[in-house]
Write an enzyme that holds these catalytic residues in place. Structure first.
Site, mmCIF file in Angstrom:
data_model
loop_
_atom_site.group_PDB
_atom_site.id
_atom_site.type_symbol
_atom_site.label_atom_id
_atom_site.label_comp_id
_atom_site.label_asym_id
_atom_site.label_seq_id
_atom_site.Cartn_x
_atom_site.Cartn_y
_atom_site.Cartn_z
ATOM 1 N N LYS A 377 -51.091 119.964 -41.742
ATOM 2 C CA LYS A 377 -51.160 120.608 -43.066
ATOM 3 C C LYS A 377 -51.455 119.585 -44.148
ATOM 4 C CE LYS A 377 -46.894 120.853 -45.809
ATOM 5 N NZ LYS A 377 -45.666 121.533 -46.218
ATOM 6 N N TYR A 460 -47.705 128.419 -43.335
ATOM 7 C CA TYR A 460 -46.615 129.318 -43.765
ATOM 8 C C TYR A 460 -45.725 128.711 -44.847
ATOM 9 C CZ TYR A 460 -48.030 131.652 -39.474
ATOM 10 O OH TYR A 460 -48.755 132.259 -38.490
ATOM 11 N N HIS A 461 -46.243 127.773 -45.610
ATOM 12 C CA HIS A 461 -45.437 127.147 -46.661
ATOM 13 C C HIS A 461 -45.936 127.545 -48.056
ATOM 14 C CE1 HIS A 461 -44.223 123.735 -43.637
ATOM 15 N NE2 HIS A 461 -43.794 124.936 -43.290
ATOM 16 N N TYR A 462 -46.523 128.721 -48.166
ATOM 17 C CA TYR A 462 -47.048 129.204 -49.442
ATOM 18 C C TYR A 462 -45.930 129.253 -50.495
ATOM 19 C CZ TYR A 462 -45.250 133.415 -47.174
ATOM 20 O OH TYR A 462 -44.445 134.304 -46.515
ATOM 21 N N HIS A 463 -46.301 128.997 -51.745
ATOM 22 C CA HIS A 463 -45.311 128.904 -52.824
ATOM 23 C C HIS A 463 -45.981 129.213 -54.164
ATOM 24 C CE1 HIS A 463 -47.106 124.953 -51.942
ATOM 25 N NE2 HIS A 463 -47.055 124.727 -53.258
#
Ligand SMILES: Cc1cc2nc3c(=O)[nH]c(=O)nc-3n(C[C@H](O)[C@H](O)[C@H](O)COP(=O)(O)OP(=O)(O)OC[C@H]3O[C@@H](n4cnc5c(N)ncnc54)[C@H](O)[C@@H]3O)c2cc1C
Ligand SMILES: *[C@@H]1O[C@H](CO)[C@@H](O)[C@H](O)[C@H]1NC(C)=O
Ligand SMILES: *[C@@H]1O[C@H](CO)[C@@H](O)[C@H](O)[C@H]1NC(C)=O
Ligand SMILES: *[C@@H]1O[C@H](CO)[C@@H](O)[C@H](O)[C@H]1NC(C)=O
Ligand SMILES: *[C@@H]1O[C@H](CO)[C@@H](O)[C@H](O)[C@H]1NC(C)=O
Ligand SMILES: *[C@@H]1O[C@H](CO)[C@@H](O)[C@H](O)[C@H]1NC(C)=O
Ligand SMILES: *[C@@H]1O[C@H](CO)[C@@H](O)[C@H](O)[C@H]1NC(C)=O
Length: 534
Positions: A377, A460-463
Site C-alpha cells: 500500500k 481497506y484503510h480508507y479515511h
C-alpha cells in the site's frame, strides 16, 4: 485441515453456539443488548454513540464509567458467529455478503474498485485481518494529541484484546521474503512504527479466537450502557430554538435495520435543568457512515442536500470531502497444493522512508478456493475524492470516489510499488513455501503505468469525510453544532501506522477519557460522588 472440512466444522459450531444464550464472554459481563427498538424509543441518555465499531465500543465503555450511554449499532452481535470469531474462518465473512444483513457490507467506489465495511457490533474490527500496530510518534505529534495519554490508551487496549502471534509457516516465509527484498533492518516483535521488517500483534488469541472492539464493552459499567442492535440511525434531531444561533442536538432518529424506512423511532439526550444538554451525540459510524449521517441530517453542501429534498440545517461544504483510500497493488501467488488454510497477516514490511507497507496473507475467496496475495500500500497518497448520498435510505451505501492515482506523484510511487512487491514475490523464501517460483514478465515503464491503472485496489484503510480541522475541531466536535462529535476513521487526514485499527481503538479510549476530564473541569460538583477509573 482442508477448507471444506473447516466449513463442515463451522456448521457444527453454529449449532452448538446457538443453543447457548448467555451474554457472558469469558467470565466478564457484557452490557445489556437488545434489538427491540420499542425498549429504547423515547428514552434519554447522557451520551448517544452511533456505530458500535472499532472506535465506538471503547468510547462507549469509557463514558459509561460516569454517564448513561446508548450505543446504536445497525448490525447484530458478533458473539455467535464463527465467521467472525474463529480464525479458521478468517476471510469467510468477506465474500458472503448481501444487501442488508451480512456482517460485511460490500461497496464499489465510483473508481470501480470493490471494497468492504463492517456491519456488526465490533465494526470492521470484526471482519478485518486483525493486524495490530501503533501509529508513529510523528503522527501523534501532528494530531496534537497528549502523548502520555495516547500511550496509556494504547496499553489499555493492548491489555484487553491484543496478542503476540505465533508465526505460521506462510508468515515466516513472508518475513524472510521481505528481508531478501531488502526491507531492513529486522525489528523482531514491535508495536512501534519503525522502518524495516517486523512482527506485529494480532487480535486473534492463542486459541484462534478473534477479539473485537465489542469485547471492550466488558470494561465499562454494565449498568450504564444499553446496546441497541439491528437498528440503523437515519438522522440527528435538533432543537428548534429561535433565539440561539448555534444548532443544538436533541437526539437521534432510527429505524429497524430490517424494517420499513418510514417507521422511525427516537432517542434523546438528557436535558440539564439550567442550560440545555450535558452530553453529546457522537458519530462513530465509520468513514462511510459518519459523513452519510451528517448529510442525511441536513448538515452538508446546500445544493447536494437540496437534490435529495433534505431540509438544510447547516450549509457545510466540507462534509464528505477529503476522502482518501491508500492505493494498493497485489501480486497473486499460486501454490501447490491449491487449498491452504486462511492466514491473517502477522508480518509487515515498512519501506522507503515509511512510504510503502507490504503484507502477505492467505484469503479464502469461496468455500473451496483461496488466494495468496502479497500486497503493498502507498502510505501517503496525494489524490483525494469525495462522498455523496445515493439514497435517503440510511442502509444504502453512499457514493464514494477516491480518485486512485489521479495525481502523477501517486502514479510514480505506484510504479515503484509494483517493482518492490514483485521483488518480494520472487524471493527464494516465498518460492520455497509455494513449491514453485513466481514468474512475472519484466514490464516497460509504460506497461507498469498501465498495470497500476488496471490493478489498483484497496488496502481497506480508507479515511476522511469528517476531516479534523475542517469538519471537526481538535476536540472532535463538529464545527457550528452544539452537542455533536465524530470519533472514528472519517476524521483522519492520513492512515496511521501500518494499519489503522490500533489507533482507532486507542482513539475511542482517548477521546472518552478527554471528555470525562473535560466535564470534570466544567462541572466540579458532579464529580465528587462518582469514582472515575482512568
Ligand atoms: C477487510 C478489511 C481488512 C482490514 N484489515 C486490517 C488489519 O488487519 N489491521 C488494521 O489495523 N486495520 C485493518 N482494516 C482497517 C480497519 O479495520 C478499519 O480502518 C477500522 O476498523 C475502522 O474503524 P471505525 O471505527 O472508523 O469504523 P468501523 O469499525 O467500521 O465502525 C463503524 C460502525 O458503525 C456502524 N454503522 C454505520 N452506519 C450506521 C448507522 N447509520 N446506524 C448505526 N450504525 C451504523 C457499522 O455497522 C460499524 O459497526 C481492515 C479493514 C477491512 C474492511
Ligand atoms: C438481527 O439481524 C440479523 C441479520 O439480519 C438477524 O439474523 C437477526 O435475527 C436479527 N436479530 C434480531 C433479534 O432481530
Ligand atoms: C446571533 O447572531 C447575530 C448575527 O450574527 C448576532 O448579532 C447575535 O448576537 C447572535 N446571538 C447570540 C445569542 O449569539
Ligand atoms: C412503510 O410505512 C409507511 C408509513 O408507516 C406505510 O405507508 C408504508 O405502506 C410502509 N411500507 C411497507 C412496504 O410496508
Ligand atoms: C468449487 O465448488 C464449486 C461449486 O461447489 C465448483 O463448481 C468448483 O469447480 C469448485 N472448485 C474447485 C477448485 O474445486
Ligand atoms: C445508487 O442508487 C441506484 C438507484 O437506487 C442504484 O441502482 C445504484 O446501484 C446505486 N449505486 C451505488 C454505487 O450504490
Ligand atoms: C458533593 O459533596 C458534598 C459534600 O461532601 C455534598 O454535599 C454534595 O451533595 C455532593 N455533590 C453531589 C453532586 O453529589
Amino acid at each position: 485441515m482442508e477448507l471444506l472440512h473447516v466449513l463442515l466444522a463451522a456448521s457444527y459450531i453454529l449449532l452448538v453456539s446457538f443453543s447457548q444464550s448467555s451474554s457472558k464472554c469469558q467470565g466478564k459481563t457484557l452490557p445489556y443488548m437488545t434489538p427491540d427498538v420499542t425498549q429504547i424509543s423515547g428514552r434519554s441518555f447522557d451520551y448517544i454513540i452511533v456505530g458500535g465499531g472499532t472506535a465506538g465500543c471503547p468510547l462507549a465503555a469509557t463514558l459509561s464509567e460516569r454517564y448513561s450511554v446508548l450505543l446504536v449499532e445497525r448490525g447484530s452481535s458478533p458473539y455467535k458467529n464463527p465467521f467472525v470469531l474463529d480464525k479458521r474462518f478468517y476471510g469467510f465473512a468477506l465474500f458472503q455478503t448481501n444487501e442488508f444483513s451480512s456482517v460485511s457490507q460490500s461497496f464499489i467506489s465510483k473508481d470501480g474498485v470493490s471494497n468492504l465495511r463492517g456491519r456488526v457490533l465490533g465494526g470492521s474490527s470484526a471482519i478485518n485481518g486483525g493486524f495490530y500496530s501503533r501509529a508513529s510518534d510523528a503522527f501523534v505529534r501532528r494530531a496534537g494529541w497528549d502523548e502520555e495519554l495516547v500511550k496509556e490508551s494504547y496499553k489499555w487496549v493492548e491489555s484487553k484484546m491484543v496478542f503476540k502471534p505465533e508465526l505460521t509457516k506462510w508468515q515466516s516465509a513472508v518475513k524472510f521474503g521481505l528481508l531478501e527484498a531488502g526491507i531492513l533492518p529486522y525489528n523482531g516483535f514491535s508495536l512501534e512504527h519503525v522502518e524495516g521488517t517486523k512482527m506485529g500483534r494480532t487480535v486473534f488469541d492463542h486459541d484462534g479466537r478473534r477479539h473485537t472492539s465489542a469485547d471492550l464493552l466488558e470494561t465499562g459499567n454494565p449498568d450504564n450502557i444499553v446496546v441497541l442492535l439491528n437498528a440503523t440511525v437515519k438522522n440527528i434531531i435538533f432543537h428548534k430554538k429561535g433565539t440561539e444561533n448555534e444548532t443544538t442536538v436533541h437526539g437521534i432518529r432510527f429505524i429497524k435495520s430490517d424494517g420499513n424506512v418510514s417507521q422511525t423511532y427516537e432517542a434523546y439526550l438528557k436535558q440539564l435543568e439550567n442550560s440545555g444538554s450535558w452530553g453529546d451525540v457522537i458519530l462513530s459510524a465509520g468513514t462511510l457512515g459518519s459523513p452519510q449521517i451528517l448529510l442525511l441530517s441536513g448538515i452538508g453542501p446546500k445544493r447536494h442536500l437540496k437534490n435529495f429534498g433534505i431540509p438544510l440545517v447547516l450549509d457545510f461544504p466540507e462534509i464528505g470531502q477529503e476522502m482518501v483510500d491508500n492505493p494498493s497493488i497485489s501480486v497473486l501467488l499460486e501454490s501447490d497444493p491449491q487449498v491452504q488454510l486462511p492466514d491473517p497477516p502477522q508480518i509487515v514490511g515498512i519501506a522507503d522512508d515509511f512510504k510503502f507497507i507490504v503484507q502477505g496473507l492467505i484469503l479464502p475467496i469461496s468455500i473451496n478456493a483461496t488466494r495468496i496475495p502479497i500486497s503493498i500500500k502507498l502510505a501517503f497518497p496525494a489524490s483525494k475524492g469525495k462522498l455523496e448520498l445515493n439514497s435517503t435510505d440510511p442502509r444504502q451505501n453512499p457514493l464514494v470516489e477516491f480518485n486512485y492515482l489521479a495525481k502523477e506523484k501517486d502514479m510514480k510511487e505506484c510504479i515503484k510499488m509494483v517493482q518492490l512487491v514483485e521483488r518480494v514475490a520472487r524471493s527464494k523464501s516465498i518460492a520455497g513455501f509455494l513449491g514453485k517460483e513466481h514468474y512475472s514478465n519484466s514490464k516497460s515503464p509504460r506497461e507498469q503505468r498501465e498495470f497500476c491503472k488496471k490493478n489498483v485496489r484497496t488496502f481497506y484503510h480508507y479515511h476522511g469525510g469528517c476531516a479534523v480541522g475542517s469538519v471537526v475541531d481538535n476536540d472532535y466536535r463538529v464545527h457550528g453544532v452544539k452537542g455533536l462529535r465524530v470519533v472514528d476513521g472519517s476524521t483522519f487526514l492520513e492512515s496511521p501506522g501500518t494499519n489503522p485499527m490500533a489507533t482507532l481503538l486507542m482513539l475511542g479510549r482517548y477521546q472518552g477519557i478527554k471528555i470525562l476530564a473535560e466535564n470534570n473541569q466544567h462541572e466540579p460538583s458532579k464529580s465528587n460522588h462518582t469514582h472515575t477509573h482512568i
